[in-house]
Scaffold this motif. Sequence first.
Motif, PDB file in Angstrom:
ATOM      1  N   ARG A 141      97.930  30.690 -68.437  1.00 52.79           N
ATOM      2  CA  ARG A 141      97.386  30.931 -68.803  1.00 52.79           C
ATOM      3  C   ARG A 141      97.192  29.857 -69.603  1.00 52.79           C
ATOM      4  O   ARG A 141      96.412  30.170 -71.202  1.00 52.79           O
ATOM      5  N   ALA A 142      98.461  28.989 -70.155  1.00 56.43           N
ATOM      6  CA  ALA A 142      97.774  27.747 -70.538  1.00 56.43           C
ATOM      7  C   ALA A 142      96.648  26.500 -70.613  1.00 56.43           C
ATOM      8  O   ALA A 142      95.459  26.357 -71.615  1.00 56.43           O
ATOM      9  N   GLY A 143      96.256  27.193 -69.490  1.00 56.60           N
ATOM     10  CA  GLY A 143      94.630  26.913 -68.304  1.00 56.60           C
ATOM     11  C   GLY A 143      93.242  27.496 -69.163  1.00 56.60           C
ATOM     12  O   GLY A 143      92.607  26.774 -69.637  1.00 56.60           O
ATOM     13  N   LYS A 144      94.064  28.883 -69.340  1.00 57.09           N
ATOM     14  CA  LYS A 144      93.241  29.249 -69.703  1.00 57.09           C
ATOM     15  C   LYS A 144      92.690  29.417 -71.328  1.00 57.09           C
ATOM     16  O   LYS A 144      91.744  29.128 -71.743  1.00 57.09           O
ATOM     17  N   GLU A 145      94.500  29.248 -72.054  1.00 56.10           N
ATOM     18  CA  GLU A 145      93.888  28.889 -72.997  1.00 56.10           C
ATOM     19  C   GLU A 145      93.014  27.876 -73.915  1.00 56.10           C
ATOM     20  O   GLU A 145      92.364  27.684 -74.366  1.00 56.10           O
ATOM     21  N   ALA A 146      93.426  26.713 -73.328  1.00 58.68           N
ATOM     22  CA  ALA A 146      92.891  25.110 -73.448  1.00 58.68           C
ATOM     23  C   ALA A 146      90.974  25.404 -73.212  1.00 58.68           C
ATOM     24  O   ALA A 146      90.918  24.695 -73.216  1.00 58.68           O
ATOM     25  N   ALA A 147      91.178  26.403 -71.211  1.00 57.33           N
ATOM     26  CA  ALA A 147      89.618  26.780 -71.035  1.00 57.33           C
ATOM     27  C   ALA A 147      88.899  26.995 -72.455  1.00 57.33           C
ATOM     28  O   ALA A 147      87.609  26.544 -72.329  1.00 57.33           O
ATOM     29  N   GLY A 148      89.255  28.133 -73.671  1.00 51.69           N
ATOM     30  CA  GLY A 148      88.881  29.288 -74.380  1.00 51.69           C
ATOM     31  C   GLY A 148      88.302  28.218 -75.642  1.00 51.69           C
ATOM     32  O   GLY A 148      88.079  28.111 -76.181  1.00 51.69           O
ATOM     33  N   GLU A 149      89.834  27.308 -75.857  1.00 54.30           N
ATOM     34  CA  GLU A 149      89.634  26.002 -76.663  1.00 54.30           C
ATOM     35  C   GLU A 149      88.473  25.102 -76.987  1.00 54.30           C
ATOM     36  O   GLU A 149      87.819  25.241 -77.652  1.00 54.30           O
ATOM     37  N   THR A 150      88.321  25.039 -75.544  1.00 59.19           N
ATOM     38  CA  THR A 150      87.238  24.057 -75.070  1.00 59.19           C
ATOM     39  C   THR A 150      86.218  24.422 -74.854  1.00 59.19           C
ATOM     40  O   THR A 150      85.120  24.227 -75.628  1.00 59.19           O
TER      41      THR A 150
END
Lengths: 336, 188
Positions: free
Chosen positions: B171-180
């Motif tokens: 989830r953290a990875g996805k959020e980070a990906a979303g943010e980028t």
Amino acid sequence: MSSLSKMPELVLENIIGFSDFRSVLTLRQVCRDFRNFIDDLNDSKLPDSKFTKIEIISEKNENKIILDFFHSKKSFDCIEYSEMENSRKFQEKMTNLENSNIVDVVIQDLKLILKFQKSNLEFLSFCFADFQLQKDSSIHNLPIKLRNILHESNQKIKAKKFTIKAHNQSQIMSVPPFADPETLEFIDLHSFDDDKKIQYDEIIKTEQWKKAQMFRSEFHLLNLNVEDICHFSPCILTTNRITARDLDFLKKTYIRSSKFNFSIFELKNFNENDEISNLWGPAFSVESKLHWYFRMKNCEEKILHMEIFLARYFKCYIIEMNHVHNGAIVHDYNEN
Amino acid sequence: MSSTEQGTSSAAPAEPTTAPESAAAPEVPESFYYVHGKDKVVHKVSAGALQHSALIHGMISNLGYTEEQAKANPFPFENIDGDILQMVVDWCNQHKGKPTPPEDTNLPKQKEKLFDLVLAVNYLEIKELLTYCCKQVAMMVKGKSPEEIREIWMIPTDAEDEAAEKEAKKRAGKEAAGETAAAAGDAK
């Protein structure tokens, strides 16, 4: 709601301190965090398992190792490890050991449980079957691995009596160094085979040998030197030969000792009847038994009774004055 | 047996006069402090009762508050639920200036309350009460299987724990990906 696994360390430590040994082992199985916490805890903060006796048995039948933990004479827990099934069984519950070697698992389990044992064991018993010839079994490593792991952790087991039943010298010699010399009282060696001979010179240098008070060996001790065993009482052993001079040394040691109880030696042949008669005077002979009687030092009424039977058995024990054979001479105590 | 019981019961009324606190009471009136938990309900507690808590005792002994100052500055314990703080205050009042008995049977039997109480008591450093609570938890663990313990206290198995960790990372990875992705969108 607060979960048990989120408790601060001090609280967990307190809970473990108030729990019994079984509960702590159960908590250890609950999750990884608990297991790590308990394993890192100082032994002094763990509850006492209070076992009275532990048995470590390797069995050729199905290549098994069995650990028995006694709470009292009759009640005990048993863990069974099978090399063939590569499993551990405890209270009907089987665990597959997967890639682990069963000897390693046994030693880990034993080490863990011994962390909890604070009171002295009455009895620690080893029984090593002969796995030397079974090339595909690793169970023959048990005594050596046990020795290494305890040596590494500098851990001594506090037991009053060590019993070892084995086939050969190396199995026998691997065990006594485990014992805490301050607690050990009795070294008890049993043999699977008749008339098995062992050299015992390795063991006599140990603290355990020097501090123990009682000794029994079914193994035939080669090149017995009576000075090595004169401090044991009872002392029960078998050896090839003993000289008249040896017996005289024992007599002198025993009559001065306040702790002496009895000794029984089984010999191949005792053929120094003339020499012993020169030292002790003629024996009082009844039905192929030779008897001598000596007054103990510091106790007029106690008599040391030395007995040689069929030139094969030497027995020595303390009797009351009125049990001396009629007509036999009782030698007064003499320093020399 | 009966004679010793009589002995202690007859000795009981004499106790207050020998207790040093009550002996000093006529000269120095007892001081009070105020505490509140998450629910903001303020409890008035005597300094004597608060002595059980090493944390609060340490705080008040250096303050030298007057009655008014104490009233105006209640100690906030936002991490403690109101009903739990009430339990703690009641226990401190009941055991004020008294030697604590070896067992305490009045602890909550519900595990939720007990655990919250343990945490509060640990935080407030009330040694005796913590001992009782830990004994109680040890009693509740006794005779249970690891599965039962996990179920009662909602402890995930190692496998579940790992899965949850992985999920969180993902989830953290996805959020980070979303943010980028969002950042990249902004840049355009």
